[in-house]
Design an enzyme around this catalytic site. Structure first.
Site, short mmCIF file in Angstrom:
data_model
loop_
_atom_site.label_atom_id
_atom_site.label_comp_id
_atom_site.label_asym_id
_atom_site.label_seq_id
_atom_site.Cartn_x
_atom_site.Cartn_y
_atom_site.Cartn_z
N CYS A 256 0.89 -1.16 0.00
CA CYS A 256 0.00 0.00 0.00
C CYS A 256 0.92 1.20 0.00
CB CYS A 256 -0.90 -0.01 1.23
SG CYS A 256 -1.85 1.53 1.39
N CYS B 288 -0.67 4.37 2.15
CA CYS B 288 -0.74 4.32 3.62
C CYS B 288 -0.21 2.97 4.06
CB CYS B 288 -2.13 4.66 4.17
SG CYS B 288 -3.55 3.92 3.34
N SER B 289 -1.06 2.09 4.57
CA SER B 289 -0.54 0.78 4.98
C SER B 289 -1.66 -0.24 5.01
CB SER B 289 0.11 0.87 6.34
OG SER B 289 -0.85 1.37 7.24
N CYS B 290 -2.56 -0.16 4.03
CA CYS B 290 -3.71 -1.06 3.96
C CYS B 290 -3.22 -2.51 3.97
CB CYS B 290 -4.53 -0.78 2.71
SG CYS B 290 -5.22 0.89 2.71
#
Lengths: 192, 219
Positions: A97, A100-102
């Site tokens: 991701c 962000c950090s999905c």
């Protein structure tokens, strides 16, 4: 990264304010944290192992991963819309991701620190072979790489290739081979 | 917005540091930070898209020098202030100075497991047919909105191929700003690395993004 001086105190103060205002109950915060400390990649490993032994399940997983994963009892936040992508000798899948950090919490738990790092997020889409070398993974030159950047609410699970020498193994034993990174694409399953 | 969170293709961060796995939270404050973000999110005053925008709109230098959960907490504070739930003087004095507003929902401990296990789908009923089909060539728009978007910079203006249809999903670009869900068709679009990064790129590499129909146009 910045040093965290003062951050623990600020977070503690924020919690105090939120509790005094009646917005959060400390016991509820504990309950939330405990759930995320408990959920982990063992869930995803069960999904992969089932996929390896059950052709009909594999079909369902590749067509509608959200429902197939729910069959095993996993779902909820950050797993609302799942897609499973299967590695083959021709193609290797890698999940990132960049924005962000999905990450698919219900099947893999919370992401490891490196998954959230600028080093990983920046490089996965431009130099995945170099990135994989950081993980000690070398793919065959002939194996294409497909990177999936999780830019929406779709969460991806990589189904790694079943290791050789596991013919006839039962699901539970197979699941032990499925390391977390092999379901992100930064690793391969353990070979017995 | 063209913020620091849009990291794809940036260079200079060095190798990925892979450490043996420890507990998911590195410190007690991270644990509390994570739980507070979830609990306040469940109150329903803002969407997940608004949370993401609050994080990515931190000044770039601050974003890149903050740890992950510092970013989360800074964004949570911005949202609490913007929604009138906490005031700046209270943060400064580190205690509540006036009664709280009425929160949409205060999560009780016994409700937590069910709330976290509940699906909160982002898919909505389709009101129009999808414009594109699997195999169609499309161009990602060259757009630079000042608000929230999930179209990464590296894909803008590039030509890719529709790989998958995901149904109709809430559009983050409007939802992040409380301007409605404006659901649209969501696609996986696959780009050759050579299209994204030029002739020197690895010819065996492709990168897929999930893109709303409004991010795409005819090639």
């Amino acid at each position: 990264m910045a040093d965290d001086t003062g951050t623990p105190q600020r977070v503690e103060a924020l919690e105090t304010i939120l509790v005094e205002k009646g917005y959060v109950e400390p016991a509820a915060l504990d309950a939330i944290a405990e759930i995320y400390e408990d959920v982990g990649p063992k869930n995803g490993a069960k999904v992969v192992a089932r996929c390896w032994v059950d052709a009909a399940y594999r079909e369902r997983l590749l067509t509608d991963a959200t429902s197939a994963i729910a069959e095993l009892g996993f779902g909820g936040r950050q797993g609302e819309h799942m897609v499973a992508v299967e590695n083959t000798p021709e193609v290797h899948h890698l999940i990132v991701c960049t924005l962000c950090s999905c990450y698919p919490w219900p099947v893999l738990g919370l992401p490891p620190a490196w998954y959230k790092s600028p080093a990983y997020r920046s490089r996965a889409v431009i130099d995945p072979r170099g990135l994989l070398a950081d993980f000690g993974v070398t793919l065959a030159e002939s194996q294409r790489i497909e990177v999936h950047d999780s830019t929406a609410e779709i969460r991806y699970l990589v189904v790694p290739m079943r290791p050789p020498g596991t013919e006839g193994w039962l699901e539970d034993k197979l699941a032990e081979l499925v390391a977390r990174d092999s379901m992100i694409g930064t690793g391969l399953p353990r070979v017995p | 917005m063209n913020g620091a969170a849009d990291l794809g293709g940036m260079m200079g961060f060095g190798p990925v540091v892979v450490k043996p796995d420890g507990p998911p939270f590195q410190a007690e404050w991270e644990r509390r930070a994570h739980a507070m973000v979830i609990a306040l999110g469940a109150a329903g005053h803002w969407s997940i898209d608004a949370s993401r925008y609050a994080r990515e709109s931190l000044p770039p230098a601050e974003y890149l020098t903050s740890t992950y959960y510092e970013i989360w907490i800074k964004a949570l504070v911005k949202l609490l202030i913007a929604h009138g739930l906490v005031d700046a003087d209270e943060l400064a004095s580190r205690r509540s100075l006036r009664p709280g507003a009425k929160l949409g929902r205060v999560l009780r401990p016994d409700e937590v497991p069910a709330v976290l296990a509940a699906r909160r789908p982002y898919e909505r009923p389709a009101e129009a047919a999808a414009r594109y089909a699997v195999g169609d060539r499309v161009r990602a728009r060259n757009m630079h909105p000042t608000g929230h978007t999930r179209l990464p910079r590296y894909a803008r203006g590039k030509i890719g191929v529709i790989e998958r249809l995901h149904g109709v999903h809430v559009l983050p670009d409007s939802n992040a700003h409380g301007a409605g869900e404006h659901p649209g068709w969501l696609y996986s679009v696959r780009f050759a690395a050579t299209e994204l990064w030029g002739d020197d790129a690895d010819p065996t590499l492709s990168v897929s993004i999930d893109a709303w129909e409004s991010y795409l146009q005819a090639p």
